[in-house]
Enzyme design. Sequence first.
Site, short mmCIF file in Angstrom:
data_model
loop_
_atom_site.label_atom_id
_atom_site.label_comp_id
_atom_site.label_asym_id
_atom_site.label_seq_id
_atom_site.Cartn_x
_atom_site.Cartn_y
_atom_site.Cartn_z
CD GLU A 363 -3.36 -0.67 0.75
OE1 GLU A 363 -4.10 -1.73 0.29
OE2 GLU A 363 -3.65 0.51 0.37
CD GLN A 367 11.47 3.93 2.12
OE1 GLN A 367 10.81 2.91 1.83
NE2 GLN A 367 12.16 3.85 3.28
#
Lengths: 384, 250
Positions: A363, A367
């Site tokens: 999901e 980062q």
Amino acid sequence: MALDADVLEQFIDQVKRLVTEKLVPNEERLVEDDDIPDEIVDDLKDLGFFGLSIPEEYGGLGLCLTDEAKIMMEFCQSSVAYRSRIGTNNGIGSQGLVIDGNEQQKQRYLPGLASGEMIASFALTEPGAGSDAASLTTSAVRDGDHYLLNGTKRFITNAPQADLFTVMARTDASTPGARGVSAFIVEADTPGITLGKKDKKMGQRGAHTSDVIFENCRIPATARIGDEGHGFKTAMKVLDRGRLHISAVCIGQAERLLKDSLNYAIERKQFGERIADFQLIQAMLADSRTEIYAARSMLLDATRRYDQAERVSEEASCCKMFASEMVGRIADRAVQIHGGAGYMADYAVERFYRDVRLFRIYEGTTQIQQLVIAKSMIRSAENS
Amino acid sequence: MKILVCIKRVVDYNVRIRVKPDGGGVVTDGVKMSMNPFDEIAVEEALRIKEAGNADEIIVVSIGAKQVQEQLRTALAMGADRGIHVETTENIQPLTASRMLLNIAQSEGVDLVLLGKQAIDDDNNQTGQMLAALWDRPQATFASGLSFDGGKATTIREVDAGLEVLEVDLPAVVTVDLRLNEPRYVKLPDMMKAKKKTIDVKTLADLGVEAAPGVSSLGVRPPEGRQAGKKVETVEELVKELQARGLVND
């Protein structure tokens, strides 16, 4: 729709009972069989877990996100494989249809998804398209009243169980990036679909992923969700809800890890004392409790805004990043508090330690969330 | 057939019970309360009887303060048809409770009264038996199986010697044991529907009963903490130890 407080409380009591009496006692069996016992899937169907987010007129419970989050924070105090089974029907597998599907598509699929008779999977990721999802190469070429699908999808959750795939494919080969992509509802028994072997994962046994391969898979044009080229717009609309849902999952898992750790610390004796009485153990317990409280507070603030139709993309990314990183730290401390026992498969924390690692990746990786948050901040500053 | 099911609000079975510092009972403030688990089994059984076509109406009754309506709502959400709340903040003991239940059973003209075999708070195990005596109707206690044929009910009871089968003429009182059934999970739409079901509120005066406790509690105290055990190295040592304490013969 928001439930009355007393009804929500009553339902959460039922969820707690399910977790204590059925889900937790069957966790080892789930790992052993690499599958959820049928009678538990039946309980989940009965209680409406497959249709938490599907509107009532299509047979779901039509919960607002705040209520859904509160329910998931209880439900996920058990092995995350249970959540995985119901996750795609509530998440992006069905929400694309709920938001941008036409009436005929909704009537045809949503009742089956809400009851759990049908399992939906979301097929976006490809061998060459992960975080850079918009670079996907699976093609959907128009052929009269049909499309021909070709390409390979990777790590597709619930693919082995799926009756239905929401497939993202490029309808316009000349337009790179997101704008050339459309979304399709594809029934799993359509000729031209083959599944890869079940992936061997680090954790989350009982939850399955595999490749899904489309080879000249012919689907009717009526299977397209929304307009051509709008696939990513549809996906973006359900992203915030999905990220907040995952945050609730992380908090539930963290609660369980902390509960197991606290119980262990109270029972375990070293140097003639309970380890819970050692201040260095207490620090780990307190840090964990505080971080869970922070995540819970963030989440409930964001879901309240979402339910009031505020735009919460930035907040959803903040929640998803914080909650998934938080549960990682708590899992690490849980193993530490358990000491040698925490490294042994006899204790649930060893399994949870591996299970929760995925939350920082799917999901949207941490980062990617950082980029979403920073870009949103910069955009706001520029526009103010 | 009309069934009356009696339910009691008690401290949840998962809660660790704490005794009040003054020994005047157990702490209930801020403690999670639930339906007595045996009563929940009684409600479930009533639902199964109705679903099998052997009953037309299920009435649930509870005695106590306003909050007992939460447990009545749970029973209504499970599927009971309507509720009766006897509202009182007085200390109600089994004999008083059974007098109230007698009044309701008679005025409602019920054919079967189902109760848990005992409530997990006071563990009296008396109300069902007293009700049957006052009503002058048959009783079958600790049922782990229940079936109907004409105007009779057949119950199975788990006794020390095995299984005892009793047949009683209806109307009758049946108290239920743990292994009779596993109560269902309540569905969310049913919880919402239950809010529209009626709960009639009655007072002790409506039922012509006074609280008049016949038993007075002198005090409540927690069990003694467990003493540390003693470890022995060999079987011989163990036998010696037991003999020394007079627990086995020489």
